[in-house]
Scaffold this motif. Structure first.
Motif, short mmCIF file in Angstrom:
data_model
loop_
_atom_site.label_atom_id
_atom_site.label_comp_id
_atom_site.label_asym_id
_atom_site.label_seq_id
_atom_site.Cartn_x
_atom_site.Cartn_y
_atom_site.Cartn_z
N VAL A 45 28.77 166.60 75.26
CA VAL A 45 27.92 167.34 74.33
C VAL A 45 26.50 166.78 74.45
O VAL A 45 26.28 165.58 74.42
N LYS A 46 25.54 167.67 74.62
CA LYS A 46 24.15 167.25 74.72
C LYS A 46 23.51 167.34 73.34
O LYS A 46 23.65 168.34 72.65
N ILE A 47 22.81 166.29 72.97
CA ILE A 47 22.21 166.21 71.64
C ILE A 47 20.70 166.07 71.79
O ILE A 47 20.21 165.18 72.48
N LYS A 48 19.97 166.98 71.14
CA LYS A 48 18.52 166.85 71.04
C LYS A 48 18.21 166.48 69.60
O LYS A 48 18.28 167.31 68.69
N GLY A 55 10.44 162.07 57.80
CA GLY A 55 11.58 161.17 58.02
C GLY A 55 12.94 161.84 58.05
O GLY A 55 13.96 161.15 58.12
N LYS A 56 12.99 163.15 57.99
CA LYS A 56 14.27 163.85 58.02
C LYS A 56 14.65 164.15 59.48
O LYS A 56 13.78 164.39 60.32
N TYR A 57 15.94 164.15 59.74
CA TYR A 57 16.44 164.39 61.09
C TYR A 57 17.02 165.80 61.23
O TYR A 57 17.67 166.30 60.31
N THR A 58 16.79 166.38 62.39
CA THR A 58 17.45 167.63 62.77
C THR A 58 17.92 167.46 64.20
O THR A 58 17.43 166.60 64.94
N TRP A 59 18.88 168.27 64.61
CA TRP A 59 19.39 168.16 65.97
C TRP A 59 19.93 169.49 66.47
O TRP A 59 20.25 170.37 65.69
N GLU A 60 19.95 169.59 67.79
CA GLU A 60 20.53 170.74 68.48
C GLU A 60 21.65 170.22 69.35
O GLU A 60 21.47 169.26 70.10
N LEU A 61 22.82 170.86 69.25
CA LEU A 61 23.98 170.45 70.04
C LEU A 61 24.35 171.56 71.02
O LEU A 61 24.42 172.73 70.63
N THR A 62 24.60 171.19 72.26
CA THR A 62 25.07 172.16 73.26
C THR A 62 26.20 171.53 74.05
O THR A 62 26.25 170.31 74.25
N GLY A 63 27.13 172.37 74.48
CA GLY A 63 28.26 171.90 75.26
C GLY A 63 29.26 173.00 75.51
O GLY A 63 29.11 174.12 75.01
N ASP A 64 30.31 172.69 76.26
CA ASP A 64 31.33 173.67 76.61
C ASP A 64 32.47 173.71 75.60
O ASP A 64 33.06 174.75 75.36
N ASP A 65 32.79 172.57 75.00
CA ASP A 65 33.95 172.47 74.12
C ASP A 65 33.50 172.51 72.65
O ASP A 65 32.76 171.63 72.19
N VAL A 66 33.94 173.53 71.94
CA VAL A 66 33.51 173.72 70.54
C VAL A 66 34.01 172.57 69.66
O VAL A 66 33.28 172.09 68.79
N ASP A 67 35.23 172.10 69.90
CA ASP A 67 35.76 170.99 69.10
C ASP A 67 34.92 169.73 69.26
O ASP A 67 34.67 169.01 68.29
N GLU A 68 34.47 169.46 70.47
CA GLU A 68 33.63 168.29 70.71
C GLU A 68 32.27 168.44 70.01
O GLU A 68 31.73 167.47 69.49
N ILE A 69 31.74 169.65 69.98
CA ILE A 69 30.46 169.90 69.31
C ILE A 69 30.60 169.66 67.81
O ILE A 69 29.75 169.02 67.18
N VAL A 70 31.70 170.14 67.23
CA VAL A 70 31.93 169.95 65.79
C VAL A 70 32.10 168.46 65.47
O VAL A 70 31.54 167.96 64.49
N ARG A 71 32.84 167.74 66.33
CA ARG A 71 33.02 166.29 66.12
C ARG A 71 31.69 165.55 66.21
O ARG A 71 31.41 164.65 65.41
N ALA A 72 30.87 165.93 67.17
CA ALA A 72 29.56 165.29 67.32
C ALA A 72 28.67 165.58 66.11
O ALA A 72 27.95 164.70 65.62
N ASP A 73 28.74 166.80 65.59
CA ASP A 73 27.96 167.17 64.42
C ASP A 73 28.38 166.35 63.20
O ASP A 73 27.54 165.81 62.48
N LYS A 74 29.69 166.24 62.98
CA LYS A 74 30.18 165.45 61.84
C LYS A 74 29.78 163.98 61.98
O LYS A 74 29.40 163.33 61.00
N ARG A 75 29.86 163.46 63.20
CA ARG A 75 29.52 162.05 63.41
C ARG A 75 28.02 161.82 63.18
O ARG A 75 27.64 160.81 62.57
#
Length: 83
Positions: A45-48, A55-75
């Motif tokens: 999963v690629k994270i920007k 001081g607030k954080y935002t991110w963009e997640l991209t990848g092939d596996d939806v489950d991995e993207i959701v796990r990365a988002d929760k983490r």
């Protein structure tokens, strides 16, 4: 004279080894295994990650596996204490 004998010995050894190698090539066969052909490496999963001026954080997640993207988002939410 010694050079000629040496060259003869080397050429005999080389000729003998090539005949052995060609015999091995004839007996070797390729087998197709469909279960191996279907294996693809997982792309991570690629994270920007961006931080705003206040001081607030935002991110963009991209990848092939939806489950991995959701796990990365929760983490990320847990690590950055968002929500």
């Amino acid at each position: 004279m010694q050079k000629i004998i040496f060259l003869l010995i080397i050429s005999i050894i080389f000729w003998g080894s090539t005949s052995v190698l060609s015999a091995d090539k004839d007996s070797f066969q390729f087998k197709k295994q469909p279960e191996i052909q279907q294996v693809k490496p997982k792309k991570p999963v690629k994270i920007k990650l961006k931080r705003s001026a206040d001081g607030k954080y935002t991110w963009e997640l991209t990848g092939d596996d939806v489950d991995e993207i959701v796990r990365a988002d929760k983490r990320l939410k847990k690590l950055l204490k968002v929500e």
